[in-house]
Design a protein around this motif. Structure first.
Motif, PDB file in Angstrom:
ATOM      1  N   UNK A 204      27.543  60.056  -8.439  1.00  0.00           N
ATOM      2  CA  UNK A 204      28.494  60.631  -9.461  1.00  0.00           C
ATOM      3  C   UNK A 204      27.878  61.471 -10.341  1.00  0.00           C
ATOM      4  N   UNK A 205      26.988  62.493 -10.036  1.00  0.00           N
ATOM      5  CA  UNK A 205      26.193  63.527 -10.636  1.00  0.00           C
ATOM      6  C   UNK A 205      27.239  64.455 -11.833  1.00  0.00           C
ATOM      7  N   UNK A 206      28.524  64.413 -11.321  1.00  0.00           N
ATOM      8  CA  UNK A 206      29.370  65.292 -12.278  1.00  0.00           C
ATOM      9  C   UNK A 206      29.487  64.678 -13.649  1.00  0.00           C
ATOM     10  N   UNK A 207      29.621  63.341 -13.676  1.00  0.00           N
ATOM     11  CA  UNK A 207      29.740  62.708 -14.891  1.00  0.00           C
ATOM     12  C   UNK A 207      28.599  61.680 -15.233  1.00  0.00           C
ATOM     13  N   UNK A 208      27.669  61.832 -14.519  1.00  0.00           N
ATOM     14  CA  UNK A 208      26.676  60.605 -14.607  1.00  0.00           C
ATOM     15  C   UNK A 208      25.957  61.015 -16.039  1.00  0.00           C
ATOM     16  N   UNK A 209      25.795  60.008 -16.996  1.00  0.00           N
ATOM     17  CA  UNK A 209      24.978  60.347 -18.142  1.00  0.00           C
ATOM     18  C   UNK A 209      23.530  60.413 -17.811  1.00  0.00           C
ATOM     19  N   UNK A 210      22.856  61.352 -18.568  1.00  0.00           N
ATOM     20  CA  UNK A 210      21.481  61.454 -18.520  1.00  0.00           C
ATOM     21  C   UNK A 210      20.918  61.914 -20.070  1.00  0.00           C
ATOM     22  N   UNK A 211      19.555  61.757 -20.129  1.00  0.00           N
ATOM     23  CA  UNK A 211      18.950  61.845 -21.479  1.00  0.00           C
ATOM     24  C   UNK A 211      19.508  63.102 -22.270  1.00  0.00           C
ATOM     25  N   UNK A 212      19.393  64.135 -21.705  1.00  0.00           N
ATOM     26  CA  UNK A 212      19.630  65.372 -22.248  1.00  0.00           C
ATOM     27  C   UNK A 212      20.616  66.201 -21.687  1.00  0.00           C
ATOM     28  N   UNK A 213      21.689  66.607 -22.210  1.00  0.00           N
ATOM     29  CA  UNK A 213      22.863  67.219 -21.589  1.00  0.00           C
ATOM     30  C   UNK A 213      22.616  68.606 -21.227  1.00  0.00           C
ATOM     31  N   UNK A 214      21.690  69.353 -21.745  1.00  0.00           N
ATOM     32  CA  UNK A 214      21.073  70.482 -21.413  1.00  0.00           C
ATOM     33  C   UNK A 214      20.471  70.413 -19.746  1.00  0.00           C
ATOM     34  N   UNK A 215      19.627  69.201 -19.561  1.00  0.00           N
ATOM     35  CA  UNK A 215      19.011  69.196 -18.393  1.00  0.00           C
ATOM     36  C   UNK A 215      19.979  68.834 -17.389  1.00  0.00           C
ATOM     37  N   UNK A 216      20.923  67.824 -17.782  1.00  0.00           N
ATOM     38  CA  UNK A 216      22.039  67.641 -16.775  1.00  0.00           C
ATOM     39  C   UNK A 216      22.956  68.845 -16.244  1.00  0.00           C
ATOM     40  N   UNK A 217      22.974  69.586 -17.153  1.00  0.00           N
ATOM     41  CA  UNK A 217      23.492  70.922 -16.800  1.00  0.00           C
ATOM     42  C   UNK A 217      22.750  71.683 -15.709  1.00  0.00           C
ATOM     43  N   UNK A 218      21.666  71.741 -15.914  1.00  0.00           N
ATOM     44  CA  UNK A 218      20.446  72.438 -15.021  1.00  0.00           C
ATOM     45  C   UNK A 218      20.753  71.619 -13.561  1.00  0.00           C
ATOM     46  N   UNK A 219      20.576  70.675 -13.867  1.00  0.00           N
ATOM     47  CA  UNK A 219      20.686  69.699 -12.442  1.00  0.00           C
ATOM     48  C   UNK A 219      21.813  70.026 -11.559  1.00  0.00           C
ATOM     49  N   UNK A 220      22.913  69.840 -12.501  1.00  0.00           N
ATOM     50  CA  UNK A 220      24.306  70.006 -11.480  1.00  0.00           C
ATOM     51  C   UNK A 220      24.407  71.570 -11.214  1.00  0.00           C
ATOM     52  N   UNK A 221      23.951  72.692 -11.581  1.00  0.00           N
ATOM     53  CA  UNK A 221      23.943  73.972 -11.493  1.00  0.00           C
ATOM     54  C   UNK A 221      23.161  74.083 -10.082  1.00  0.00           C
ATOM     55  N   UNK A 222      21.847  73.255 -10.168  1.00  0.00           N
ATOM     56  CA  UNK A 222      21.115  73.138  -8.824  1.00  0.00           C
ATOM     57  C   UNK A 222      21.793  72.644  -7.824  1.00  0.00           C
ATOM     58  N   UNK A 223      22.633  71.488  -7.978  1.00  0.00           N
ATOM     59  CA  UNK A 223      23.029  70.697  -6.713  1.00  0.00           C
ATOM     60  C   UNK A 223      24.150  71.862  -6.433  1.00  0.00           C
ATOM     61  N   UNK A 224      24.727  72.753  -6.837  1.00  0.00           N
ATOM     62  CA  UNK A 224      25.797  73.727  -6.351  1.00  0.00           C
ATOM     63  C   UNK A 224      24.993  74.914  -5.552  1.00  0.00           C
ATOM     64  N   UNK A 225      23.700  75.181  -6.016  1.00  0.00           N
ATOM     65  CA  UNK A 225      23.043  75.991  -5.259  1.00  0.00           C
ATOM     66  C   UNK A 225      22.494  75.232  -3.811  1.00  0.00           C
ATOM     67  N   UNK A 226      21.912  74.245  -4.039  1.00  0.00           N
ATOM     68  CA  UNK A 226      21.545  73.249  -2.951  1.00  0.00           C
ATOM     69  C   UNK A 226      22.749  73.252  -1.665  1.00  0.00           C
ATOM     70  N   UNK A 227      23.903  72.852  -2.219  1.00  0.00           N
ATOM     71  CA  UNK A 227      25.005  73.013  -1.383  1.00  0.00           C
ATOM     72  C   UNK A 227      25.249  74.184  -0.379  1.00  0.00           C
ATOM     73  N   UNK A 228      25.107  75.327  -1.212  1.00  0.00           N
ATOM     74  CA  UNK A 228      25.025  76.617  -0.345  1.00  0.00           C
ATOM     75  C   UNK A 228      23.878  76.974   0.275  1.00  0.00           C
ATOM     76  N   UNK A 229      22.743  76.387  -0.027  1.00  0.00           N
ATOM     77  CA  UNK A 229      21.771  76.818   0.870  1.00  0.00           C
ATOM     78  C   UNK A 229      21.074  75.624   1.763  1.00  0.00           C
ATOM     79  N   UNK A 230      21.806  74.613   2.329  1.00  0.00           N
ATOM     80  CA  UNK A 230      21.476  73.457   2.938  1.00  0.00           C
ATOM     81  C   UNK A 230      20.518  73.991   4.063  1.00  0.00           C
ATOM     82  N   UNK A 231      20.788  74.955   4.652  1.00  0.00           N
ATOM     83  CA  UNK A 231      20.192  75.277   5.912  1.00  0.00           C
ATOM     84  C   UNK A 231      18.752  75.682   5.512  1.00  0.00           C
ATOM     85  N   UNK A 232      18.642  75.913   4.318  1.00  0.00           N
ATOM     86  CA  UNK A 232      17.067  76.643   3.955  1.00  0.00           C
ATOM     87  C   UNK A 232      16.210  75.348   3.584  1.00  0.00           C
TER      88      UNK A 232
END
Length: 323
Positions: A204-232
C-alpha cells in the motif's frame, strides 16, 4: 432472493448495515452487479443486519433483499467496511458468519470489514489486512491475527480481507477473475476504467505512512519510474542517487514505503507483469522473461514457480482455458 442450491452463476451477498458508507458499498455493488454483453456474471443480493432497508447517509437508501440470517446460503458474502470499528457484530450476526464459514461460504471483509471477521474469531492465526490507518488498533484488538498492513488484499482459507477503497476494487476484480477468468475481469476493469490486475501482496505504498513526507514522495516517484523500466537492470546505488539519498538511507526508506526490499519488490513487479503477458499475449516464455527484466528464463521460471506454485506455461494454460 434466497438460493436453494448452488447454480452455475455464483450467488453473492453484500451485507448492509446502519452507517454503511455509500462509497464502500458502491465498489462491490458495481463489480458484482454489472452485466457484460447483456449477461449477468453473478446473482447478487443485499442482506440487511436489521431486517429492513438501510439508510446510508442523508440522501441514500439501500433496499434490502433479505436478512443476515440467510448469509450461509450464499457462495460468497461481502462486508464492505464497518461503521464503528470499536463495536463488535451482534452475537446473532457473529454466529451466522461462523456458520457461513463452516458451510464453505467465501467471506470477504473489504477495508474495515476485516474487523467484523476478526471479531467473529475467523481470522485468528490467519493472515489478514485492513486499511493501514487502523493497523495499530487492529493489532491491539486482535493480537492473534497475522496482520500484514502492507498488502492490498489477502486470501486464506476461504477468507479474504482488503485494504482501503482502491484496494477493495483490486480485491473484487481478483474475485471476479477467480470465478470467470482474466478475460472477463479485464473487460470489467476496462469498463470501470481501472487497472485490470494488481497482486494482493503489492504494498500500500501510495498511502503508506513513512517518517518524512518528502522522502515518501521520492519513493513513490521512483516506483513509477521502476514500473516503466522493469526490463532494465537496476542498481541500488543508481536508484539511491536518483532519490538524492545515501545507499543506506534509500534502503531503509524504500522498505518503509513498500514493506519490501528493492530486490523483492522488483521480482514481484516483474512477476505481476509476466502474468499479464502470459494471459494476454502470444509471446514465448523466453520473450516474456526478457521483457519483464529477468536475467534469463531459468531465473524467471524459478521465481514464478516459487511465487505461484505453477510454471509460467501452466499459468497460461489455466487462465486461457478458463476464458
Amino acid at each position: 432472493m434466497t438460493p436453494s442450491c448452488k447454480t452455475q452463476l455464483p450467488h453473492v451477498a453484500i451485507l448492509i448495515y446502519p452507517g454503511i458508507s455509500p462509497f464502500h458499498f458502491a465498489v462491490p455493488y458495481a463489480l458484482f452487479n454489472t452485466p457484460l454483453d447483456g449477461e449477468r456474471l453473478f446473482h447478487l443480493a443485499l442482506l440487511s443486519t436489521t431486517g429492513s432497508d438501510i439508510q446510508a447517509g442523508p440522501a441514500v437508501s439501500i433496499h434490502a433483499d433479505g436478512t443476515f440470517e440467510q448469509l450461509a446460503q450464499y457462495d460468497m458474502v461481502i462486508i464492505p467496511g464497518w461503521a464503528d470499528i470499536s463495536v463488535a457484530p451482534t452475537p446473532a450476526l457473529t454466529a451466522v458468519l461462523q456458520q457461513a464459514h463452516a458451510n464453505g461460504t467465501h467471506l470477504v471483509g473489504l477495508c474495515y470489514g476485516a474487523y467484523a471477521l476478526a471479531y467473529a474469531g475467523l481470522l485468528d492465526a490467519r493472515s489478514a489486512t485492513t486499511h493501514w490507518l487502523a493497523s495499530d488498533d487492529f493489532l491491539r484488538r486482535f493480537p492473534g491475527v497475522k496482520l500484514n498492513s502492507h498488502a492490498l488484499y489477502i486470501e486464506t482459507d476461504n477468507l479474504t480481507t482488503s485494504a482501503g477503497t482502491a484496494a477493495a476494487l483490486d480485491c473484487c476484480l481478483n474475485l471476479v477473475r477467480r470465478y470467470h477468468g482474466s478475460h472477463v475481469a479485464n473487460q470489467l476493469a476496462r469498463l470501470m476504467v481501472v487497472s485490470p490486475h494488481r497482486e494482493g501482496d503489492q504494498a500500500q505504498f501510495i498511502q503508506q505512512p513513512v517518517a518524512t513526507t518528502t522522502q515518501d514522495s521520492r519513493i513513490n516517484q521512483l516506483l513509477d519510474y521502476l514500473h516503466q523500466h522493469l526490463a532494465s537492470s537496476q542498481r541500488i546505488d543508481h536508484l539511491a542517487a536518483r532519490c538524492a539519498m545515501s545507499r543506506r538511507s534509500f534502503t531503509r526508506h524504500f522498505f518503509m514505503a513498500t514493506g519490501k526490499s528493492l530486490t523483492t519488490w522488483l521480482i514481484d513487479a516483474r512477476l505481476q507483469q509476466s502474468c499479464t503477458l502470459l494471459e494476454n499475449s502470444h509471446m514465448s516464455i523466453d520473450e516474456i522473461a526478457e521483457c519483464v527484466g529477468f536475467a534469463n528464463t531459468r531465473l524467471f521460471r524459478h521465481h514464478f514457480k516459487l511465487r505461484f506454485s505453477l510454471s509460467p506455461q501452466a499459468w497460461r494454460q489455466t487462465f486461457r482455458a478458463t476464458e
